[in-house]
Design a protein around this motif. Structure first.
Motif, PDB file in Angstrom:
ATOM      1  N   LEU A  65       0.873  -1.163   0.000  1.00 56.25           N
ATOM      2  CA  LEU A  65       0.000   0.000   0.000  1.00 56.25           C
ATOM      3  C   LEU A  65       0.913   1.216   0.000  1.00 56.25           C
ATOM      4  CD1 LEU A  65      -2.297  -1.572   2.699  1.00 56.25           C
ATOM      5  CD2 LEU A  65      -2.689  -1.554   0.234  1.00 56.25           C
ATOM      6  N   GLY A  66       1.278   1.665  -1.223  1.00 56.85           N
ATOM      7  CA  GLY A  66       2.387   2.593  -1.434  1.00 56.85           C
ATOM      8  C   GLY A  66       2.359   3.876  -0.645  1.00 56.85           C
ATOM      9  N   ARG A  67       1.183   4.521  -0.531  1.00 60.21           N
ATOM     10  CA  ARG A  67       1.139   5.813   0.144  1.00 60.21           C
ATOM     11  C   ARG A  67       0.719   5.692   1.603  1.00 60.21           C
ATOM     12  NH1 ARG A  67      -2.247   9.122  -4.165  1.00 60.21           N
ATOM     13  NH2 ARG A  67      -2.971   7.018  -4.564  1.00 60.21           N
ATOM     14  N   LEU A  68       0.778   4.470   2.140  1.00 62.07           N
ATOM     15  CA  LEU A  68       0.654   4.286   3.586  1.00 62.07           C
ATOM     16  C   LEU A  68       2.056   3.992   4.106  1.00 62.07           C
ATOM     17  CD1 LEU A  68      -2.362   4.107   2.918  1.00 62.07           C
ATOM     18  CD2 LEU A  68      -2.529   2.176   4.466  1.00 62.07           C
ATOM     19  N   THR A  69       2.309   4.361   5.344  1.00 61.55           N
ATOM     20  CA  THR A  69       3.622   4.049   5.882  1.00 61.55           C
ATOM     21  C   THR A  69       3.722   2.542   6.109  1.00 61.55           C
ATOM     22  OG1 THR A  69       2.971   4.200   8.189  1.00 61.55           O
ATOM     23  CG2 THR A  69       3.655   6.252   7.125  1.00 61.55           C
ATOM     24  N   VAL A  70       4.941   2.087   6.292  1.00 63.99           N
ATOM     25  CA  VAL A  70       5.171   0.666   6.549  1.00 63.99           C
ATOM     26  C   VAL A  70       4.393   0.229   7.793  1.00 63.99           C
ATOM     27  CG1 VAL A  70       6.948  -0.984   7.255  1.00 63.99           C
ATOM     28  CG2 VAL A  70       7.375   0.591   5.358  1.00 63.99           C
ATOM     29  N   LEU A  71       4.421   1.093   8.809  1.00 60.44           N
ATOM     30  CA  LEU A  71       3.688   0.779  10.045  1.00 60.44           C
ATOM     31  C   LEU A  71       2.184   0.701   9.782  1.00 60.44           C
ATOM     32  CD1 LEU A  71       4.336   0.245  13.017  1.00 60.44           C
ATOM     33  CD2 LEU A  71       3.853   2.636  13.482  1.00 60.44           C
ATOM     34  N   GLU A  72       1.666   1.629   8.978  1.00 59.56           N
ATOM     35  CA  GLU A  72       0.239   1.594   8.640  1.00 59.56           C
ATOM     36  C   GLU A  72      -0.112   0.350   7.837  1.00 59.56           C
ATOM     37  OE1 GLU A  72      -1.269   6.205   8.290  1.00 59.56           O
ATOM     38  OE2 GLU A  72      -0.013   5.429   6.692  1.00 59.56           O
ATOM     39  N   ASN A  73       0.793  -0.044   6.934  1.00 53.88           N
ATOM     40  CA  ASN A  73       0.596  -1.280   6.180  1.00 53.88           C
ATOM     41  C   ASN A  73       0.368  -2.449   7.125  1.00 53.88           C
ATOM     42  OD1 ASN A  73       1.282  -1.866   3.015  1.00 53.88           O
ATOM     43  ND2 ASN A  73       1.963   0.172   3.654  1.00 53.88           N
ATOM     44  N   MET A  74       1.094  -2.454   8.207  1.00 51.18           N
ATOM     45  CA  MET A  74       0.974  -3.531   9.184  1.00 51.18           C
ATOM     46  C   MET A  74      -0.299  -3.363  10.016  1.00 51.18           C
ATOM     47  SD  MET A  74       3.510  -5.519   8.772  1.00 51.18           S
ATOM     48  CE  MET A  74       3.638  -6.446  10.295  1.00 51.18           C
ATOM     49  N   ALA A  75      -0.505  -2.145  10.521  1.00 45.02           N
ATOM     50  CA  ALA A  75      -1.616  -1.909  11.442  1.00 45.02           C
ATOM     51  C   ALA A  75      -2.956  -2.205  10.778  1.00 45.02           C
ATOM     52  CB  ALA A  75      -1.576  -0.466  11.946  1.00 45.02           C
ATOM     53  N   ARG A 107       2.589  -4.778  18.275  1.00 45.04           N
ATOM     54  CA  ARG A 107       2.690  -6.057  17.583  1.00 45.04           C
ATOM     55  C   ARG A 107       3.295  -5.862  16.187  1.00 45.04           C
ATOM     56  NH1 ARG A 107      -0.875  -9.526  15.673  1.00 45.04           N
ATOM     57  NH2 ARG A 107      -2.655  -8.123  15.702  1.00 45.04           N
ATOM     58  N   ALA A 108       2.888  -4.781  15.518  1.00 46.53           N
ATOM     59  CA  ALA A 108       3.410  -4.491  14.190  1.00 46.53           C
ATOM     60  C   ALA A 108       4.920  -4.293  14.252  1.00 46.53           C
ATOM     61  CB  ALA A 108       2.728  -3.243  13.624  1.00 46.53           C
ATOM     62  N   ARG A 109       5.366  -3.552  15.271  1.00 42.67           N
ATOM     63  CA  ARG A 109       6.802  -3.288  15.389  1.00 42.67           C
ATOM     64  C   ARG A 109       7.587  -4.559  15.657  1.00 42.67           C
ATOM     65  NH1 ARG A 109       8.830   1.579  15.019  1.00 42.67           N
ATOM     66  NH2 ARG A 109       7.381   3.330  15.092  1.00 42.67           N
ATOM     67  N   GLU A 110       7.013  -5.421  16.494  1.00 42.47           N
ATOM     68  CA  GLU A 110       7.684  -6.698  16.757  1.00 42.47           C
ATOM     69  C   GLU A 110       7.894  -7.476  15.464  1.00 42.47           C
ATOM     70  OE1 GLU A 110       5.459  -9.033  19.581  1.00 42.47           O
ATOM     71  OE2 GLU A 110       5.766  -7.466  21.100  1.00 42.47           O
ATOM     72  N   LEU A 111       6.824  -7.553  14.672  1.00 42.81           N
ATOM     73  CA  LEU A 111       6.917  -8.306  13.416  1.00 42.81           C
ATOM     74  C   LEU A 111       7.912  -7.655  12.458  1.00 42.81           C
ATOM     75  CD1 LEU A 111       3.269  -9.439  12.655  1.00 42.81           C
ATOM     76  CD2 LEU A 111       5.300 -10.892  12.610  1.00 42.81           C
ATOM     77  N   LEU A 112       7.836  -6.320  12.354  1.00 43.80           N
ATOM     78  CA  LEU A 112       8.751  -5.604  11.464  1.00 43.80           C
ATOM     79  C   LEU A 112      10.194  -5.843  11.901  1.00 43.80           C
ATOM     80  CD1 LEU A 112       6.898  -2.195  10.947  1.00 43.80           C
ATOM     81  CD2 LEU A 112       7.226  -4.015   9.266  1.00 43.80           C
ATOM     82  N   ASP A 113      10.372  -5.865  13.191  1.00 46.83           N
ATOM     83  CA  ASP A 113      11.692  -6.120  13.744  1.00 46.83           C
ATOM     84  C   ASP A 113      12.186  -7.498  13.309  1.00 46.83           C
ATOM     85  OD1 ASP A 113      13.471  -4.661  15.180  1.00 46.83           O
ATOM     86  OD2 ASP A 113      13.090  -5.728  17.063  1.00 46.83           O
ATOM     87  N   ALA A 148       9.805   1.787   9.439  1.00 47.67           N
ATOM     88  CA  ALA A 148       8.410   1.871   9.897  1.00 47.67           C
ATOM     89  C   ALA A 148       7.709   3.171   9.514  1.00 47.67           C
ATOM     90  CB  ALA A 148       8.341   1.670  11.409  1.00 47.67           C
ATOM     91  N   ARG A 149       8.428   4.295   9.579  1.00 45.69           N
ATOM     92  CA  ARG A 149       7.796   5.591   9.324  1.00 45.69           C
ATOM     93  C   ARG A 149       7.817   5.984   7.845  1.00 45.69           C
ATOM     94  NH1 ARG A 149       4.498   6.706  12.891  1.00 45.69           N
ATOM     95  NH2 ARG A 149       5.160   6.003  14.928  1.00 45.69           N
ATOM     96  N   GLU A 150       8.520   5.200   7.044  1.00 41.45           N
ATOM     97  CA  GLU A 150       8.610   5.520   5.606  1.00 41.45           C
ATOM     98  C   GLU A 150       7.344   5.056   4.892  1.00 41.45           C
ATOM     99  OE1 GLU A 150      11.181   7.166   4.269  1.00 41.45           O
ATOM    100  OE2 GLU A 150      11.968   7.274   6.316  1.00 41.45           O
ATOM    101  N   GLN A 151       7.056   5.678   3.768  1.00 41.47           N
ATOM    102  CA  GLN A 151       5.947   5.202   2.965  1.00 41.47           C
ATOM    103  C   GLN A 151       6.365   3.917   2.263  1.00 41.47           C
ATOM    104  OE1 GLN A 151       4.854   9.029   0.968  1.00 41.47           O
ATOM    105  NE2 GLN A 151       2.960   8.614   2.063  1.00 41.47           N
ATOM    106  N   ALA A 152       5.440   2.971   2.210  1.00 45.08           N
ATOM    107  CA  ALA A 152       5.789   1.639   1.714  1.00 45.08           C
ATOM    108  C   ALA A 152       6.275   1.690   0.263  1.00 45.08           C
ATOM    109  CB  ALA A 152       4.598   0.706   1.842  1.00 45.08           C
ATOM    110  N   GLY A 153       5.809   2.698  -0.484  1.00 42.88           N
ATOM    111  CA  GLY A 153       6.222   2.825  -1.876  1.00 42.88           C
ATOM    112  C   GLY A 153       7.711   3.061  -2.047  1.00 42.88           C
ATOM    113  N   THR A 154       8.396   3.473  -0.969  1.00 42.43           N
ATOM    114  CA  THR A 154       9.826   3.743  -1.082  1.00 42.43           C
ATOM    115  C   THR A 154      10.671   2.492  -0.822  1.00 42.43           C
ATOM    116  OG1 THR A 154      10.057   4.320   1.244  1.00 42.43           O
ATOM    117  CG2 THR A 154       9.474   6.111  -0.243  1.00 42.43           C
TER     118      THR A 154
END
Ligand code: ATP
Ligand code: MG
Lengths: 331, 282
Positions: free
Chosen positions: B108-118, B148-154, B162-168
């Motif tokens: 989901l390109g214009r959502l942040t990585v964290l939002e993609n997870m949440a 929980r999202a951060r744990e998984l991302l970790d 996490a704070r970057e947009q997923a499209g990047t």
């Protein structure tokens, strides 16, 4: 050249009730498209239902305006569901085509002769807003400077309209910042990805369509209040496109974008029109040119807005307030 | 291969034997004249890592689409833990615990990585419109979701984004994100369509480690894979699809020794390792 006159006219248009009406319509569109990716080309249909719903209750059925307004907005909910339920499952272009057709069919129905008893047909409905103006607590007389001035009642509509713009913008902002809004923005990016994580995409799109449509309906209500009446000629398809122009100008998926866009759109449009009108009266102008300009200021200003939008698309496609790098991240 | 009823439409998939989490009976899908999928019988074992292999065009992706509700079969039945899934829309199937990823990554390109997870959390009441404005009613859950999202991302090594947009993200990082997002739903079974395609060798290795670790925690994993080394290294079971049919099914070393499997690949003059490069979908 009387630039103070031109500027006064432009400022009056940019802050007047019409700009507020378009700002409301664009705030609704922003929820639809800016955040939800829904291509609604029939926003004028919602405006029409809001306006006529209120007007019919008052003028035809002799009811109260305060019942008429919720009735008009309820019609918007019904219209959104009727429009969205069958088409939002399909590809987005089917939805887009349906919206533009549905809004125009609705307008033709409203002005058709069988509907005349209810809607006033081609004559519209009048004197519907007395109970609204009865609440006006502003002092009588004109307020303002030069051409930038308003009657007490105009000011009253403006006040109410801009308060509604603020409230609706705040509502959209709160929704978008909620988990609900996160799902909606995710749907805009990639519907299938959102389905794959267990969200009912069609339900979210329908909800967004209803909310943005009701905001559009409020725009129509304000229009009916401002004119103290309704007429089908005020709800032609170009109304939708002016609202889109305002949204594009200000910037999609931003809170202030649709509002700033609507203000600027009417400021520039009236400014150019007023400038051409002034120009055509100048004695140094050749007669032929003056004759041409006189009476075509409306066409010229619309052309100017069109060319301006094209230039904007080339130079700053995200609009005035939009974030540039977002454009490259879409899927 | 056991024989199933050939009248596919009459079959139900709820007569699961043994320890199958997912049972498939007579699922068939044709596109015009091409029969893309024609699976008479397939049982996916609970708690196992099952690889689905087969030449290009064998019907692997189509099978995933059918089982997860993204496409409708012409006939057939399938069930998750005894619950029939025919006719359910994709989001219902996902909520029942079967979550898929896509061959071409869908971030989901214009959502942040964290939002993609949440957004993948199934527990957030604020996703319901009537609760959206009642901030107090979802704030606490939002904190748990983010944690929980951060744990998984970790775990997937992309927490720093996490704070970057997923499209990047790079193509490989997006693959990781998509898998992490699928896990965020807390599924019982994940269906990964070519999770390692277009991912560099180092990332591939860590991705496989994640799969193994998840599996050890009890997750059932089904994945499509072209690289036989990966298949041999990680899977408990291998299903070979060819021209839409299940050619054979068994332990990895049984399957590679099977004449028919070799024929299915060589017959098309294609080595299984010849993975098609994934297009980046920026
Ligand atoms: N939407 C569709 N319309 C028509 N034909 C399709 C469609 N989807 C798949 N097919 C066909 O069905 C067959 C199976 O395709 P599928 O994508 O499932 O193969 P695959 O095993 O995933 O291949 P790959 O390894 O290349 O990903 C192919 O012949 C393909 O061309
Ligand atoms: Mg495939």
């Amino acid at each position: 050249m009387e630039f103070d006159v031109i500027f006064g006219n432009a400022a009056r248009a940019g802050l007047g009730p019409t700009a507020a009406i378009f700002a409301l319509a664009a705030v609704g569109l922003n929820l639809h498209f800016g955040y939800g990716g829904l291509l609604n080309f029939g926003q004028v249909g919602f405006m029409m239902l809001g306006a006529y719903g209120a007007a019919v209750v008052v003028a035809t059925w002799g009811g109260s305006l305060w019942l008429g307004i919720p009735f008009g907005l309820a019609l918007c909910v019904v219209f959104a569901l009727a429009l969205g339920a069958p088409t939002l499952r399909l590809r987005s272009d089917y939805f887009a085509i349906t919206t533009i057709a549905a809004a125009e069919i609705l307008r033709l129905l409203i002005r058709s002769s069988p509907a005349t008893d209810v809607t006033g047909g081609p004559f519209g409905l009048q004197t519907i807003a007395n109970s609204f103006y009865a609440l006006n607590f502003l002092p009588d007389g004109r307020h303002g400077l030069g051409t930038f001035s308003f009657s007490s009642n105009q000011l009253w509509v403006m006040l109410v309209a801009w308060v509604l713009v603020l409230l609706c913008s705040a509502l959209v902002l709160a929704l978008i910042r909620s988990p609900w809004g996160r799902v909606l923005r995710a749907i805009r990016e990639d519907e299938d990805a959102v389905r794959s994580i267990g969200k009912n995409v069609v339900a979210y799109k329908l909800q967004a369509l209803v909310i943005g449509g009701v905001i559009g309906g409020l725009a129509g209500v304000v229009e009916a209040l401002q004119q103290s009446g309704v007429g089908s000629e005020n709800f032609e398809p170009q109304v939708t496109f002016f609202a889109w122009a305002a949204l594009i100008l200000g910037g999609m998926a931003t809170t202030a974008g649709p509002v700033v866009g609507a203000i600027l759109f009417w400021f520039l449009r009236e400014g150019v029109e007023s400038f051409i009108r002034e120009l055509s009266t100048q004695s140094w102008l050749p007669d032929l040119l003056a004759d041409f300009l006189d009476g075509s200021e409306g066409a010229i200003s619309v052309t100017f807005m069109g060319v301006g939008l094209i230039a904007l698309m080339a130079l700053r496609p995200q609009g005035i307030l939009g974030r540039g790098r977002d454009l490259h991240l879409g899927t | 291969m056991s024989t199933a009823t050939s009248t596919a439409t009459a079959a139900t998939a709820t007569d699961a034997d043994g320890d199958a989490i997912l049972t498939v009976r007579g699922v068939r899908r044709a596109f015009g004249g091409i029969v893309a999928v024609d699976v008479e019988r397939l049982d996916i074992r609970r708690g196992a890592i099952t690889a689905i292999i087969g030449p290009n065009g064998a019907g692997k992706t189509t099978l995933f689409n059918l089982l997860t509700g993204f496409d409708r079969p012409d006939a057939g039945a399938w069930a998750l833990e005894g619950r029939a899934l025919e006719g359910l829309p994709p989001h219902r199937i996902a909520r029942l615990g079967m979550v898929r990823t896509f061959q071409l990554t869908r971030s989901l390109g214009r959502l942040t990585v964290l939002e993609n997870m949440a957004v993948a959390a199934q527990t957030q009441p604020g996703e319901r419109l009537e609760r959206a404005l009642l901030r107090w009613s979802w704030r606490a859950e939002e904190r748990r979701v983010a944690e929980r999202a951060r744990e998984l991302l970790d775990r997937f090594g992309i927490a720093h984004m996490a704070r970057e947009q997923a499209g990047t993200l790079s193509g490989g990082q997006r693959k990781l994100l998509e898998m992490a997002r699928a896990l965020m739903t807390e599924p019982r079974i994940v269906m990964l369509d070519e999770p390692t395609a277009g991912v560099n060798p180092a990332l591939t290795q860590s991705l496989l480690d994640h799969m193994r670790a998840l599996n050890e925690q009890g997750m059932t994993i089904v994945f499509v894979e072209h690289d036989m080394d990966v298949v041999m290294g990680i899977s408990d079971r291998v299903v070979v699809l060819a021209e839409g049919r299940v050619l054979t099914e068994g332990r990895p070393e049984e399957v590679v020794a099977d004449e028919r499997v070799i024929e299915a690949y060589l017959g098309r003059a294609r080595a299984p390792a010849e993975t098609p490069a994934e297009d980046g979908d920026a």
